[in-house]
Design an enzyme around this catalytic site. Structure first.
Site, PDB file in Angstrom:
ATOM      1  N   HIS A 164       0.702  -1.287   0.058  1.00 38.82           N
ATOM      2  CA  HIS A 164      -0.082   0.124  -0.111  1.00 38.82           C
ATOM      3  C   HIS A 164       0.796   1.297  -0.058  1.00 38.82           C
ATOM      4  CE1 HIS A 164      -3.745  -2.108   0.255  1.00 38.82           C
ATOM      5  NE2 HIS A 164      -3.230  -2.674   1.389  1.00 38.82           N
ATOM      6  N   ASP A 200      -3.098 -10.311  -2.571  1.00 32.04           N
ATOM      7  CA  ASP A 200      -3.877  -9.849  -1.305  1.00 32.04           C
ATOM      8  C   ASP A 200      -5.345  -9.388  -1.499  1.00 32.04           C
ATOM      9  OD1 ASP A 200      -2.526  -8.563   1.569  1.00 32.04           O
ATOM     10  OD2 ASP A 200      -4.342  -7.664   0.876  1.00 32.04           O
ATOM     11  N   HIS A 202      -6.681  -6.927  -0.633  1.00 32.21           N
ATOM     12  CA  HIS A 202      -6.872  -5.322  -0.589  1.00 32.21           C
ATOM     13  C   HIS A 202      -5.707  -4.966  -1.831  1.00 32.21           C
ATOM     14  CE1 HIS A 202      -7.582  -6.191   3.563  1.00 32.21           C
ATOM     15  NE2 HIS A 202      -8.739  -5.171   3.372  1.00 32.21           N
ATOM     16  N   ASP A 289      -5.511 -12.802   3.459  1.00 34.85           N
ATOM     17  CA  ASP A 289      -6.644 -12.232   3.965  1.00 34.85           C
ATOM     18  C   ASP A 289      -7.711 -12.350   3.082  1.00 34.85           C
ATOM     19  OD1 ASP A 289      -5.629 -10.496   2.027  1.00 34.85           O
ATOM     20  OD2 ASP A 289      -5.599  -8.921   3.399  1.00 34.85           O
TER      21      ASP A 289
END
Length: 346
Positions: A164, A200, A202, A289
């Site tokens: 990120h 991931d 996200h 996740d």
């Protein structure tokens, strides 16, 4: 498979994050990495190796010098001023604040710097953050060098995660973008193409931003649809790159409750596009996740599904560096990472 590890990740041990305006216990905590290590240590096919130190230059090649300096010095300044131990932005540089007026000068103190260099409130700056983030980059680069030296695969147990963090900002539990630093390092030192495959939940917004206009690094991401998933404003299918990089970004937003069969099929689809790109190395941003019981996500993969995903990447036949990103079901994170890596090993 070599597993690169450092105890220094424990120095980044914040207690809180701010979620929808409320302080809650942080999801990104040392037990994530410790649990993965404990699980992999039960399997003799994994060998733990220490990180090597690579210095600041690989980070400077990807991130703004001001961001690096801020992360190195800000905690001490803020702690001396307030006596507190964790810090979040008070105000952030939203583009609408100075619309039509250009950019402000670089901040001259850590208070204003928090909102200049960080874009959200889930990523606390704690006492050992900078040291741990630097060590995480070294873990990633060490794993990359193992593959460059001839191994078919390696795993960097990176913490804090990285995908990120963009060139000029940090957030999303991430400070330096481990995968992007590795991809740039490989591409720039070998002159070859590199693919970053982000699995991931996200979207890896930072990695996409860093390589969006480049044609030597392909960015491929499977993730929760940004209409309902952090980081919210990026990761749409129509985002495919710009300039020389047009076509080198591939986004696959996924519906809620996506299960193993659909996910593995979509991964196989993008694997064909990775093969067509002809990278010398694949760098995997591995988040687990996407698990059915993850507390902050809504996909529905199983442990067996992760083994199948690793097998798809193995089928590419391309040297692969796997770097840890997310995964917040502490009870399951170790066996899920183990399953993914076992699939990759065959």
């Amino acid at each position: 498979m070599d597993v690169v590890w450092t105890d220094l990740h424990r120095l980044h041990s914040p207690q809180h994050e701010i979620n929808m305006g409320q302080p809650i216990p942080t999801y990104e905590k040392p037990s994530r990495a410790e649990t993965i290590r404990e699980q992999l240590a039960t399997d003799a096919s994994f060998r733990f190796v220490d990180r090597r130190e690579y210095g600041i230059q690989p980070i400077e090649a990807v991130h703004h010098a001001g961001l690096i300096a801020f992360l190195e010095t800000a905690w001490a300044e803020l702690n001396a001023r307030t006596g507190r131990t964790e810090f979040f932005p008070e105000a952030m540089l939203h583009p609408g604040l100075r619309a039509g007026m250009g950019n402000p000068p670089l901040p001259t103190n850590a208070v204003s710097g928090l909102g200049y260099w960080c874009y959200e409130t889930a990523t606390p700056l704690a006492e050992g953050t900078y040291t741990a983030a630097r060590a995480s980059v070294d873990v990633a680069l060490t794993a990359a060098q193992i593959v460059l030296d001839g191994a078919s695969s390696s795993y960097g147990l990176c913490r804090p995660p990285g995908h990120h963090a963009a060139a000029d900002v940090f957030g999303g539990f991430c400070f330096f973008n481990n995968a992007a630093i590795v991809a740039h390092h490989i591409a720039s030192t070998t002159g070859s193409k590199v693919t970053v495959l982000d699995v991931d939940y996200h979207h890896g917004n930072g990695t996409q931003q860093i390589f969006y206009e480049r044609d030597d690094v392909q960015f491929v991401s499977l993730h929760g649809d940004p209409d309902r998933a952090y980081p919210w404003y990026i990761g749409y299918e129509e985002e495919t790159g710009a300039g020389a990089g047009r076509g080198s970004t591939i986004n696959v937003p996924l519906a809620a409750e996506t299960e193993d069969d659909v996910y593995v099929a979509r991964l196989a689809d993008v694997a064909a596009k990775i093969s067509a790109f002809k990278p010398s190395v694949v760098v995997v941003s591995l988040g687990v996740d996407t698990y059915w019981n993850d507390p902050i996500s809504d996909l529905a993969l199983t442990t067996e599904g992760y083994r199948r995903c690793g097998d798809v990447v193995k089928s590419l036949g391309i040297p692969t560096v796997v770097l840890q990103e997310g995964g917040y079901d502490i009870e399951a994170i170790g066996r899920n990472v183990h399953a993914w890596l076992s699939g990759l090993q065959g």
